[in-house]
Design a protein around this motif. Structure first.
Motif, PDB file in Angstrom:
ATOM      1  N   ILE A   1       0.846  -1.193   0.000  1.00  0.00           N
ATOM      2  CA  ILE A   1       0.000   0.000   0.000  1.00  0.00           C
ATOM      3  C   ILE A   1       0.880   1.241   0.000  1.00  0.00           C
ATOM      4  N   VAL A   2       0.613   2.107  -0.943  1.00  0.00           N
ATOM      5  CA  VAL A   2       1.274   3.414  -0.959  1.00  0.00           C
ATOM      6  C   VAL A   2       0.168   4.447  -0.824  1.00  0.00           C
ATOM      7  N   SER A   3       0.252   5.257   0.224  1.00  0.00           N
ATOM      8  CA  SER A   3      -0.844   6.185   0.479  1.00  0.00           C
ATOM      9  C   SER A   3      -0.295   7.526   0.940  1.00  0.00           C
ATOM     10  N   ASN A   4      -0.871   8.581   0.450  1.00  0.00           N
ATOM     11  CA  ASN A   4      -0.540   9.922   0.931  1.00  0.00           C
ATOM     12  C   ASN A   4      -1.795  10.781   0.801  1.00  0.00           C
ATOM     13  N   ARG A   5      -1.661  12.066   1.027  1.00  0.00           N
ATOM     14  CA  ARG A   5      -2.876  12.903   1.070  1.00  0.00           C
ATOM     15  C   ARG A   5      -3.516  13.089  -0.307  1.00  0.00           C
ATOM     16  N   ASN A   6      -2.857  12.572  -1.333  1.00  0.00           N
ATOM     17  CA  ASN A   6      -3.438  12.652  -2.680  1.00  0.00           C
ATOM     18  C   ASN A   6      -4.147  11.368  -3.095  1.00  0.00           C
ATOM     19  N   GLY A   7      -4.058  10.380  -2.253  1.00  0.00           N
ATOM     20  CA  GLY A   7      -4.752   9.146  -2.592  1.00  0.00           C
ATOM     21  C   GLY A   7      -3.991   7.903  -2.172  1.00  0.00           C
ATOM     22  N   THR A   8      -4.508   6.763  -2.598  1.00  0.00           N
ATOM     23  CA  THR A   8      -3.968   5.475  -2.167  1.00  0.00           C
ATOM     24  C   THR A   8      -3.872   4.528  -3.362  1.00  0.00           C
ATOM     25  N   VAL A   9      -2.773   3.790  -3.401  1.00  0.00           N
ATOM     26  CA  VAL A   9      -2.641   2.705  -4.376  1.00  0.00           C
ATOM     27  C   VAL A   9      -2.423   1.416  -3.587  1.00  0.00           C
ATOM     28  N   VAL A  10      -3.345   0.495  -3.754  1.00  0.00           N
ATOM     29  CA  VAL A  10      -3.194  -0.841  -3.157  1.00  0.00           C
ATOM     30  C   VAL A  10      -2.791  -1.779  -4.291  1.00  0.00           C
ATOM     31  N   ARG A  11      -1.649  -2.404  -4.150  1.00  0.00           N
ATOM     32  CA  ARG A  11      -1.162  -3.327  -5.188  1.00  0.00           C
ATOM     33  C   ARG A  11      -1.173  -4.735  -4.610  1.00  0.00           C
ATOM     34  N   MET A  12      -1.863  -5.617  -5.298  1.00  0.00           N
ATOM     35  CA  MET A  12      -1.993  -6.989  -4.796  1.00  0.00           C
ATOM     36  C   MET A  12      -1.581  -7.964  -5.905  1.00  0.00           C
ATOM     37  N   VAL A  13      -0.921  -9.048  -5.496  1.00  0.00           N
ATOM     38  CA  VAL A  13      -0.469 -10.046  -6.462  1.00  0.00           C
ATOM     39  C   VAL A  13      -0.930 -11.427  -6.020  1.00  0.00           C
ATOM     40  N   LYS A  14      -1.386 -12.203  -6.989  1.00  0.00           N
ATOM     41  CA  LYS A  14      -1.692 -13.610  -6.731  1.00  0.00           C
ATOM     42  C   LYS A  14      -0.953 -14.450  -7.770  1.00  0.00           C
TER      43      LYS A  14
END
Lengths: 116, 152
Positions: free
Chosen positions: B125-138
């Motif tokens: 998870i990369v998150s800051n006051r401009n938003g969030t990116v959740v990266r998931m791998v299977k």
């Protein structure tokens, strides 16, 4: 909009609740409302068959946690049947199965409820 | 993009009820390109539902949309869930435990992140006051051990 239905079979001190559809907040609340209504009428044991509910979200399951709490506080039991592997895994991750059993089918669940 | 990540699909969805279910249809379609078992597809679907619900409920995104980027490789599926909300600090998210919730007067919710981490092989998870990116791998089962060893 997601369609969610439940079928209830109430016999003596137990009820079988068969859900059909996505168990999100609305699905969880519908199950909970019906079980609470049955609890108030004296029913203590619940078999929740999720065969036709292969998708859940954690909000819906959180409502089921509240329901499990209420059933246990009433000296009752709630068990699940016909869980998909992923839903069983989800319940294990959340710890639900420490407080509510899971059985392959309704008959097995009923036998176990009678033994408990 | 690596050589293995041969297919990329982008999907923008509005934050409206049940839209997370529409996203699971995309997962089903893309999973045909990866040697996933049925249970693995199911696990990805449930993890993405949780990620979408977190964004819907907590991001307070002004555009009320999330972007999903699916990267399909021969042995893995990578999904990024992007919102432009207020962000959060993942380190401050409490690890929920049923014994701390049952028979106590506390809210029973807060399981989404834990489920995502258990149902997927990697979650960043990369998150800051401009938003969030959740990266998931299977990873597909046949490649999972090898892939995870390589990533250590």
């Amino acid at each position: 909009m997601n369609q969610f239905n439940i079928d209830i079979e109430h016999t003596g001190d137990y009820a079988v609740i068969r859900s059909d559809g996505y168990i999100n907040n609305l699905g969880g609340e519908k199950i909970s409302e019906e079980c609470c209504r049955l609890l108030e009428s004296g029913c203590r044991n619940f078999i929740l068959n999720l065969e036709k509910s292969p998708i859940v979200n954690s909000i819906g399951v959180s409502i089921l946690i509240e329901l499990i709490e209420r059933v246990l506080e009433s000296d009752g039991k709630l068990v699940f049947t016909n869980l998909t592997s992923t839903i069983a895994k989800t319940f294990r991750i959340m710890g639900l199965l420490q407080y509510a059993g899971a059985f392959p089918d309704e008959l097995t669940a009923l036998d176990e409820i009678k033994k408990m | 993009m690596t050589v293995q990540e041969i297919k990329e699909i982008m999907l923008t969805v509005p934050m409206i009820p049940d839209m997370e279910l529409a996203v699971t249809k995309t997962v089903e379609s893309l999973s045909r390109f990866i040697p996933f078992t049925g249970d693995q597809v199911d696990e990805v679907k449930h993890a993405i539902i949780e990620a979408c619900m977190n964004a819907f409920e907590h991001s307070r995104s002004a555009d009320c949309r999330i972007l999903l980027v699916f990267k399909v490789g021969p042995c893995k599926l990578t999904v990024e869930i992007v919102d432009h909300g207020k962000g959060f600090d993942p380190a401050l998210v409490e690890d929920p435990k049923i014994e701390n919730k049952l028979f106590k007067n506390v809210r029973k919710r807060g399981w989404g992140l834990k489920l995502m981490k258990h149902l997927m092989d990697e979650v960043d998870i990369v998150s800051n006051r401009n938003g969030t990116v959740v990266r998931m791998v299977k990873y597909a089962d046949a490649y999972r051990k090898e892939a995870l060893n390589e990533s250590v």
